[in-house]
Write a protein that holds these residues in place. Structure first.
Motif, PDB file in Angstrom:
ATOM      1  N   ASP A   1       0.841  -1.193   0.000  1.00  0.00           N
ATOM      2  CA  ASP A   1       0.000   0.000   0.000  1.00  0.00           C
ATOM      3  C   ASP A   1       0.879   1.247   0.000  1.00  0.00           C
ATOM      4  OD1 ASP A   1      -2.457  -1.221  -0.125  1.00  0.00           O
ATOM      5  OD2 ASP A   1      -2.662  -1.390   2.050  1.00  0.00           O
ATOM      6  N   CYS A   2       0.407   2.299  -0.656  1.00  0.00           N
ATOM      7  CA  CYS A   2       1.184   3.530  -0.720  1.00  0.00           C
ATOM      8  C   CYS A   2       0.256   4.740  -0.740  1.00  0.00           C
ATOM      9  CB  CYS A   2       2.075   3.547  -1.975  1.00  0.00           C
ATOM     10  SG  CYS A   2       1.164   3.503  -3.533  1.00  0.00           S
ATOM     11  N   LYS A   3       0.783   5.889  -0.393  1.00  0.00           N
ATOM     12  CA  LYS A   3       0.012   7.135  -0.461  1.00  0.00           C
ATOM     13  C   LYS A   3       0.965   8.319  -0.537  1.00  0.00           C
ATOM     14  CE  LYS A   3      -0.584   7.974   4.518  1.00  0.00           C
ATOM     15  NZ  LYS A   3      -1.574   8.233   5.596  1.00  0.00           N
ATOM     16  N   ASP A   4       0.458   9.430  -1.050  1.00  0.00           N
ATOM     17  CA  ASP A   4       1.260  10.651  -1.114  1.00  0.00           C
ATOM     18  C   ASP A   4       0.332  11.831  -1.398  1.00  0.00           C
ATOM     19  OD1 ASP A   4       3.531  12.145  -0.899  1.00  0.00           O
ATOM     20  OD2 ASP A   4       4.115  11.920  -2.993  1.00  0.00           O
TER      21      ASP A   4
ATOM     22  N   GLU B   1      -1.837  11.479 -12.569  1.00  0.00           N
ATOM     23  CA  GLU B   1      -0.705  10.603 -12.867  1.00  0.00           C
ATOM     24  C   GLU B   1       0.498  10.950 -11.996  1.00  0.00           C
ATOM     25  OE1 GLU B   1       1.830   8.949 -16.710  1.00  0.00           O
ATOM     26  OE2 GLU B   1       0.611  10.770 -16.912  1.00  0.00           O
ATOM     27  N   ARG B   2       0.743  12.232 -11.794  1.00  0.00           N
ATOM     28  CA  ARG B   2       1.873  12.658 -10.961  1.00  0.00           C
ATOM     29  C   ARG B   2       1.693  12.218  -9.512  1.00  0.00           C
ATOM     30  NH1 ARG B   2       3.516  17.602  -8.346  1.00  0.00           N
ATOM     31  NH2 ARG B   2       1.557  18.623  -8.919  1.00  0.00           N
ATOM     32  N   ALA B   3       0.457  12.294  -9.016  1.00  0.00           N
ATOM     33  CA  ALA B   3       0.188  11.874  -7.633  1.00  0.00           C
ATOM     34  C   ALA B   3       0.414  10.380  -7.454  1.00  0.00           C
ATOM     35  CB  ALA B   3      -1.238  12.248  -7.254  1.00  0.00           C
ATOM     36  N   ILE B   4      -0.072   9.572  -8.412  1.00  0.00           N
ATOM     37  CA  ILE B   4       0.091   8.115  -8.312  1.00  0.00           C
ATOM     38  C   ILE B   4       1.567   7.749  -8.425  1.00  0.00           C
ATOM     39  CG2 ILE B   4      -0.527   5.892  -9.318  1.00  0.00           C
ATOM     40  CD1 ILE B   4      -3.080   7.225 -10.401  1.00  0.00           C
ATOM     41  N   SER B   5       2.267   8.351  -9.363  1.00  0.00           N
ATOM     42  CA  SER B   5       3.703   8.060  -9.545  1.00  0.00           C
ATOM     43  C   SER B   5       4.505   8.468  -8.317  1.00  0.00           C
ATOM     44  CB  SER B   5       4.228   8.793 -10.787  1.00  0.00           C
ATOM     45  OG  SER B   5       3.565   8.363 -11.945  1.00  0.00           O
ATOM     46  N   SER B   6       4.134   9.584  -7.701  1.00  0.00           N
ATOM     47  CA  SER B   6       4.824  10.037  -6.495  1.00  0.00           C
ATOM     48  C   SER B   6       4.597   9.070  -5.345  1.00  0.00           C
ATOM     49  CB  SER B   6       4.333  11.437  -6.124  1.00  0.00           C
ATOM     50  OG  SER B   6       4.986  11.911  -4.973  1.00  0.00           O
TER      51      SER B   6
ATOM     52  N   THR C   1      -0.653  -0.533 -10.247  1.00  0.00           N
ATOM     53  CA  THR C   1      -0.828   0.428  -9.159  1.00  0.00           C
ATOM     54  C   THR C   1      -2.264   0.918  -9.245  1.00  0.00           C
ATOM     55  OG1 THR C   1       1.492   1.092  -9.235  1.00  0.00           O
ATOM     56  CG2 THR C   1      -0.028   2.549  -8.088  1.00  0.00           C
ATOM     57  N   LEU C   2      -3.074   0.568  -8.238  1.00  0.00           N
ATOM     58  CA  LEU C   2      -4.519   0.774  -8.288  1.00  0.00           C
ATOM     59  C   LEU C   2      -4.967   1.731  -7.181  1.00  0.00           C
ATOM     60  CD1 LEU C   2      -5.300  -3.033  -8.614  1.00  0.00           C
ATOM     61  CD2 LEU C   2      -5.246  -1.396 -10.490  1.00  0.00           C
ATOM     62  N   PRO C   3      -5.259   2.980  -7.511  1.00  0.00           N
ATOM     63  CA  PRO C   3      -5.742   3.928  -6.492  1.00  0.00           C
ATOM     64  C   PRO C   3      -7.132   3.517  -5.992  1.00  0.00           C
ATOM     65  CG  PRO C   3      -5.002   5.070  -8.477  1.00  0.00           C
ATOM     66  CD  PRO C   3      -5.096   3.628  -8.814  1.00  0.00           C
ATOM     67  N   TYR C   4      -7.324   3.560  -4.680  1.00  0.00           N
ATOM     68  CA  TYR C   4      -8.637   3.233  -4.127  1.00  0.00           C
ATOM     69  C   TYR C   4      -9.264   4.409  -3.374  1.00  0.00           C
ATOM     70  CZ  TYR C   4      -5.841   2.293   0.101  1.00  0.00           C
ATOM     71  OH  TYR C   4      -4.966   2.384   1.154  1.00  0.00           O
ATOM     72  N   ASN C   5      -8.514   5.508  -3.189  1.00  0.00           N
ATOM     73  CA  ASN C   5      -9.085   6.669  -2.518  1.00  0.00           C
ATOM     74  C   ASN C   5      -8.338   7.934  -2.922  1.00  0.00           C
ATOM     75  OD1 ASN C   5     -10.731   8.156  -0.722  1.00  0.00           O
ATOM     76  ND2 ASN C   5      -9.166   8.057   0.866  1.00  0.00           N
TER      77      ASN C   5
ATOM     78  N   GLY D   1      -9.020  22.641  -6.222  1.00  0.00           N
ATOM     79  CA  GLY D   1      -8.324  22.448  -4.956  1.00  0.00           C
ATOM     80  C   GLY D   1      -6.861  22.804  -5.086  1.00  0.00           C
ATOM     81  N   THR D   2      -6.171  22.774  -3.963  1.00  0.00           N
ATOM     82  CA  THR D   2      -4.734  23.097  -3.958  1.00  0.00           C
ATOM     83  C   THR D   2      -3.859  21.891  -3.647  1.00  0.00           C
ATOM     84  OG1 THR D   2      -4.854  23.729  -1.607  1.00  0.00           O
ATOM     85  CG2 THR D   2      -5.180  25.480  -3.256  1.00  0.00           C
ATOM     86  N   ARG D   3      -4.471  20.832  -3.080  1.00  0.00           N
ATOM     87  CA  ARG D   3      -3.708  19.624  -2.729  1.00  0.00           C
ATOM     88  C   ARG D   3      -4.487  18.390  -3.147  1.00  0.00           C
ATOM     89  NH1 ARG D   3      -3.892  18.769   2.221  1.00  0.00           N
ATOM     90  NH2 ARG D   3      -1.912  17.749   2.684  1.00  0.00           N
ATOM     91  N   LEU D   4      -3.765  17.409  -3.697  1.00  0.00           N
ATOM     92  CA  LEU D   4      -4.373  16.130  -4.093  1.00  0.00           C
ATOM     93  C   LEU D   4      -3.646  14.995  -3.385  1.00  0.00           C
ATOM     94  CD1 LEU D   4      -6.262  14.388  -5.885  1.00  0.00           C
ATOM     95  CD2 LEU D   4      -4.477  14.451  -7.646  1.00  0.00           C
ATOM     96  N   GLU D   5      -4.407  14.206  -2.638  1.00  0.00           N
ATOM     97  CA  GLU D   5      -3.843  13.046  -1.940  1.00  0.00           C
ATOM     98  C   GLU D   5      -4.402  11.775  -2.561  1.00  0.00           C
ATOM     99  OE1 GLU D   5      -3.899  10.951   2.506  1.00  0.00           O
ATOM    100  OE2 GLU D   5      -4.225  13.125   2.311  1.00  0.00           O
ATOM    101  N   VAL D   6      -3.551  10.772  -2.695  1.00  0.00           N
ATOM    102  CA  VAL D   6      -3.973   9.497  -3.265  1.00  0.00           C
ATOM    103  C   VAL D   6      -3.500   8.357  -2.379  1.00  0.00           C
ATOM    104  CG1 VAL D   6      -1.898   9.287  -4.707  1.00  0.00           C
ATOM    105  CG2 VAL D   6      -3.963   8.033  -5.333  1.00  0.00           C
TER     106      VAL D   6
END
Length: 477
Positions: free
Chosen positions: A89-92, A107-112, A128-132, A149-154
């Motif tokens: 599991d990962c997040k950023d 794409e940048r959020a998932i890659s990060s 790599t499968l985003p769930y939230n 928005g100003t911030r995107l979390e994945v």
């Protein structure tokens, strides 16, 4: 004409290939136009053990499908078992300078998020499968595209597979004369073809009961959250019958198929040949066979139930258990599974039905192959980074692959005599009266000298063009 997609489910007991025609312009329609199966060789317990034998099996079944379909294919999607897969599991969080979420930002959020996790050096990321997603303080967003928005979390689930397993699979595919456009986890493919939207939303455990293994995935919300593997399948039932009843494996397989049930029957004697001596035989009560089958299936389901409990994701399976695959055809399986999985709802699933000229939907063992075709047609999670490290998303434009030929390949082919050996067995024959196909050139510059030559030629062309214009003006005036 639609896109022809070939899905190849490479199992340890059989290889199943299905070809569909997908037309994105006609309500995203999908139609099955070809299918074939063959007994696997060179595979064991979800792994390739002999590349040459495996590639021959793949080549043979694909040839059958092409003959049935009467056309070549544009894309190839191949399955890989979960035997060598890991869950990560990962997040950023990333900033959004434009104040609006775009595909590029997603794409940048998932890659990060991928970059921040430590994947074992001998493993390769398959999905790599985003769930939230979360935009600023707004959580549980299904699709952030276009939101302000100003911030995107994945938060995402990574499926990583041993590099050697992927390399061996690619080698077997290439030796069969093919190139895989995508490699997909077999349990993921089966989930695509069997789970409905309610089951995905509420959370479901999908178990593909195969010939020599069981692949389990837990799907919750937009994505797979967990996957696991058990090296037990219907082939173990055949081995048990052969061992306990002392009869040849081929006969044991026929008995399993004919008397494949978990429910007791009236006393009936069956005559079986002795193992190692075809001239002698013995009688066996049918209930003895049923007990052998029951014990093996019960053991496998109990192990799977324990795996589910220890995964920590059982609470995500509000919609219950969905069973598919060849072993799911056993009579009485639903009742036994319900008891073993603590009375959770259980459903025996066949692949979802759509237009077809072939009857492929009645057999649960076709779930993975059909799921691979649907994956190629765009029926994946809303967003994911696939096996080729490309971002896939639900509204992407589905195009036919554009075959580019390098100058070197063109020169090499020009020097070869024209014969049938120069063409793949999967290419359609071209009539003599037809015009030559247009070839698009992919210029590949490998060294500085070639670059300089190319630049000088381009400059010379510019000089010649200017000279022609000057002479034209002189003559004009």
């Amino acid at each position: 004409m639609g896109i022809k997609i070939l899905g190849i489910d490479i199992g340890s007991t059989q290889i199943c290939a299905v070809m569909v025609e997908h037309d994105p312009r006609s309500n995203n329609s999908v139609k099955v136009i070809g299918m074939g199966t063959i007994k696997s060789q060179g595979l064991k317990k979800g792994s390739i053990t002999n590349i040459e034998l495996a590639s021959n099996s793949i080549k043979s079944v694909v040839s059958d499908v092409v003959r049935v379909a009467g056309t070549k294919f544009d894309k190839v999607i191949v399955s890989i078992s979960g035997k060598d897969a890991k869950n990560i599991d990962c997040k950023d969080v990333i900033n959004i300078p434009e104040k609006e979420v775009t595909i590029k930002q997603i794409e940048r959020a998932i890659s990060s998020a991928e970059y921040k996790v430590k994947v074992p050096h001998d493993y390769e990321i398959l999905h790599t499968l985003p769930y939230n997603f979360k935009v600023d303080e707004q959580d549980n967003i299904e699709d952030p595209l276009g939101m302000n928005g100003t911030r995107l979390e994945v938060q995402a689930h990574i499926i990583a597979v041993q590099k050697s397993a992927i390399m061996n699979l690619r080698k077997a595919i290439e030796k069969a004369g093919l190139k895989a456009d995508n490699i997909v986890l077999s349990g993921y493919a089966s989930a695509i073809s069997t789970l409905n939207e309610d089951e995905k939303s509420l959370g479901t455990v999908l178990i593909d009961l195969g010939g020599s293994s069981c692949n389990m995935v837990i799907h919750s919300g937009n994505s797979i959250r967990y996957n696991d593997f058990l090296s037990v399948g219907s082939l173990n039932i055949t081995t048990d019958i052969s061992t306990v009843l002392h009869t040849p494996p081929a006969v044991a397989e026929e008995i399993k198929i004919k008397y494949g049930t978990l429910k007791a029957k009236n006393n009936e004697l069956i005559v079986l040949p002795d193992l190692g001596d075809e001239n002698s035989s013995h009688e066996v009560d049918i209930n003895v066979i049923i007990n052998v089958i029951y014990m093996r299936v019960e053991e496998a389901l109990m192990i799977l139930a324990k795996m589910l409990s220890e995964s920590g994701y059982k609470e995500y399976a509000s919609a219950g258990i969905v069973l598919t695959g060849g072993m799911a055809k056993l009579e009485g399986l639903k009742e036994l599974a319900t008891a073993i999985f603590d009375n959770m709802p259980v459903r025996i699933a066949r692949p979802r039905e759509f237009e077809s000229s072939i009857d492929v939907f009645k057999d649960p063992s076709n779930s993975c192959a059909i799921g691979l075709c649907l994956y190629g047609a765009g029926y994946f999670t809303p967003y994911e980074i696939d096996s080729e490290r490309k971002l896939r998303y639900k509204d992407e434009i589905m195009l036919k692959p554009n075959p580019f030929v390098s100058i070197k390949e063109l020169d090499d082919n020009a020097s070869k005599p024209v014969s049938s050996s120069n063409f793949s067995i999967y290419d359609e024959p071209v009539a003599k009266s037809e015009s030559k196909p247009k070839v698009e050139l992919d210029l590949k510059i490998d060294d500085n000298s070639d670059k300089n030559n190319l630049k000088s030629n381009m400059n010379l062309d510019k000089v010649n063009s200017v000279s022609k214009i000057v002479n034209y003006l002189k003559n004009l005036f």
